[in-house]
Write a protein that holds these residues in place. Sequence first.
Motif, mmCIF file in Angstrom:
data_model
loop_
_atom_site.group_PDB
_atom_site.id
_atom_site.type_symbol
_atom_site.label_atom_id
_atom_site.label_comp_id
_atom_site.label_asym_id
_atom_site.label_seq_id
_atom_site.Cartn_x
_atom_site.Cartn_y
_atom_site.Cartn_z
ATOM 1 N N HIS A 174 -4.174 11.336 -13.692
ATOM 2 C CA HIS A 174 -4.868 10.551 -14.719
ATOM 3 C C HIS A 174 -6.188 9.954 -14.239
ATOM 4 C CE1 HIS A 174 -1.847 11.192 -17.665
ATOM 5 N NE2 HIS A 174 -0.910 10.869 -16.804
ATOM 6 N N THR A 175 -6.321 9.702 -12.937
ATOM 7 C CA THR A 175 -7.626 9.236 -12.455
ATOM 8 C C THR A 175 -8.658 10.349 -12.639
ATOM 9 O OG1 THR A 175 -6.888 9.845 -10.226
ATOM 10 C CG2 THR A 175 -6.781 7.527 -10.820
ATOM 11 N N LEU A 225 -0.609 9.198 -11.366
ATOM 12 C CA LEU A 225 -1.948 8.587 -11.374
ATOM 13 C C LEU A 225 -2.979 9.516 -10.749
ATOM 14 C CD1 LEU A 225 -1.194 4.837 -10.541
ATOM 15 C CD2 LEU A 225 -1.842 5.847 -12.731
ATOM 16 N N SER A 239 0.839 -1.205 0.000
ATOM 17 C CA SER A 239 0.000 0.000 0.000
ATOM 18 C C SER A 239 0.870 1.250 0.000
ATOM 19 C CB SER A 239 -0.922 0.005 1.224
ATOM 20 O OG SER A 239 -2.025 -0.856 1.017
ATOM 21 N N LEU A 245 3.666 5.517 -5.782
ATOM 22 C CA LEU A 245 3.526 5.472 -7.238
ATOM 23 C C LEU A 245 2.310 6.274 -7.711
ATOM 24 C CD1 LEU A 245 4.455 1.721 -7.898
ATOM 25 C CD2 LEU A 245 5.846 3.734 -8.430
ATOM 26 N N TYR A 246 1.270 6.316 -6.899
ATOM 27 C CA TYR A 246 0.067 7.083 -7.244
ATOM 28 C C TYR A 246 0.441 8.538 -7.528
ATOM 29 C CZ TYR A 246 -4.519 9.279 -6.603
ATOM 30 O OH TYR A 246 -5.674 10.020 -6.769
ATOM 31 N N ARG A 294 3.995 8.697 -10.264
ATOM 32 C CA ARG A 294 3.759 8.341 -11.666
ATOM 33 C C ARG A 294 2.567 9.104 -12.265
ATOM 34 N NH1 ARG A 294 7.326 8.095 -13.823
ATOM 35 N NH2 ARG A 294 6.461 7.036 -15.621
ATOM 36 N N LEU A 315 -3.991 12.223 0.628
ATOM 37 C CA LEU A 315 -4.795 11.021 0.370
ATOM 38 C C LEU A 315 -5.023 10.309 1.701
ATOM 39 C CD1 LEU A 315 -6.003 8.792 -1.508
ATOM 40 C CD2 LEU A 315 -3.683 7.857 -1.662
ATOM 41 N N ASP A 372 0.880 4.105 -2.707
ATOM 42 C CA ASP A 372 0.727 5.542 -2.406
ATOM 43 C C ASP A 372 1.795 6.357 -3.141
ATOM 44 O OD1 ASP A 372 -1.308 4.990 -0.581
ATOM 45 O OD2 ASP A 372 -0.020 5.145 1.182
ATOM 46 N N ILE A 418 3.917 1.527 -1.229
ATOM 47 C CA ILE A 418 4.485 1.668 -2.581
ATOM 48 C C ILE A 418 3.401 2.165 -3.541
ATOM 49 C CG2 ILE A 418 5.495 0.399 -4.522
ATOM 50 C CD1 ILE A 418 6.891 -1.372 -2.381
#
Lengths: 316, 316
Positions: B116-117, B113, B101, B107-108, B111, B272, B105, B103
Amino acid sequence: MSQLLATFCALPDDVLTELKNNDTNVVAFNDLTPEDYANVTIMLGWDAKIGNAILNAPSSKLQWIQTHSAGVDYLPYDKILAKNITVTNASGVHAEQISQSVIGDILYFSRGLNVHTTNTANKVWDDQTGNTYVLSDFKVLILGTGSIGVELAKNLHALHVTVSGINHSGRAIDGFDKTYAIADYANAVKEADIIVNILPGTEETRNFFNSEFFKHIDNLFMFINVGRGFSVENTALVQAVNDKKIRYVALDVTNPEPLPKDNILWSIPEVLITSHTTGQSYDYNLRLVRIFQQNLPSYFKDGSFIRNVVNLNKGY
Amino acid sequence: MSQLLATFCALPDDVLTELKNNDTNVVAFNDLTPEDYANVTIMLGWDAKIGNAILNAPSSKLQWIQTHSAGVDYLPYDKILAKNITVTNASGVHAEQISQSVIGDILYFSRGLNVHTTNTANKVWDDQTGNTYVLSDFKVLILGTGSIGVELAKNLHALHVTVSGINHSGRAIDGFDKTYAIADYANAVKEADIIVNILPGTEETRNFFNSEFFKHIDNLFMFINVGRGFSVENTALVQAVNDKKIRYVALDVTNPEPLPKDNILWSIPEVLITSHTTGQSYDYNLRLVRIFQQNLPSYFKDGSFIRNVVNLNKGY
């Protein structure tokens, strides 16, 4: 001194010096004049308009195109082959980025971040979302065993995942527990919980993920495409999601790109679209130039290349 | 046959058999009657109301509490110590989940995300979001070098990250490039791009991340708390984010829990909140029971335990 390198990005001082020492001036794409076209010997990056103007210039001296991407299917192969120009690609520059984006995609859905990002936006504390997974719950199948596939396989391995690979011949590749030939894909996908496509865009991979392919899929946790959009038949993929054969989808590449606003893929909550960005990083151009730079000594010595030469007849 | 094991979850057949062979009946928390309280020898899981009723029962036979969590700061230490009851925790059951989790967080945000979300929800194709990072761009500091910290350090190492750790004494731990004593934290945080707190909830860690702590922080990419919420002074954290000392925050634990809807942390786009779920997995209870089971033979033989015994005087 009539040689020119036309570039899409700024170059660090040591590379500028190396070029200058070999009688090559540097011109940015935007600063090129029509008089320059015939004198460009190296293109660093590709731009269709400028590239074709250079290729079409009478007595063009172009010898080398270093692309900014790993896939080169957008190049005018025929003209380049006819003029015996060498193409080197950016293979290797994306491995860390794409591998980590793929792992990010998987963790986003498997660790429940898709739920918690929405909950955070709505100020909702919900600690009863426990139907999550760890990576060791999954078997991952990677189509494509080049530098990105190997990096991803090794990363996943370290996270306790069993990883299979698919390549043309099925030859064994360091980092993969098992490999299959692409002709034998039906057996490979049977055992997979997550499928990641990293195959290059070729005639062999066009529409590879079609309704015939998805017939072999059942109860897939995730389908991820970081290869080429035209490898996927959208309607077949959407059908597989609707049929609950696939739970989540992450698409970095789509068919077409940009994906039109009215495409149904945008509207499926289980689909994440990353708009062809997984290969990016803030220092991408510098990483690319460092790969390009490795070919300079041999190129200036005898016109040869030590890495990343593309076989245009194969397309990768 | 008067021994009872009171449990919060169902048990697999082999564990039921092992208990039965040792004259121990199993009762679900919900099925316990007041007459049962005195006969409960083992509690699997903790419920404050039931647990206190059992502890307070005249001539209680309670000998062993197996918690469903790693942190046990919610237990009534005094009563448990006075009655000489052994507490074993769930340490080890969370390592893969929480590490992955964390990792996820990282990468979210690294990268892209998070972008992009939102773009996917809005049907926006934006491929010019390239200011992203790979993990090797970061130095990660982990506070807490127990089973979760070690798993996380090893995972990050495999993803090319330099990892430092903080523990009480600064003793070296396999998997960490470097370790610091908690008293020396100011030197440790200076070198960190990402700070992950996994420290247990003790008096030593209460309000550890306060304004004095954040004075030592500058230009942090991420602060992640998967330890205990009361280790963080919310106002100090919010101030550090407002001062641009911290770019992104991921909080699995908050102070208090649940975090009230009007808490400002919900409203900061760079924060987050995962609502105390990072340790979860769909098979969590089974994983916990498998740890619990490892102590059964020695417990039934001579009342001893081979793993996961908590020192209540230390709190972990």
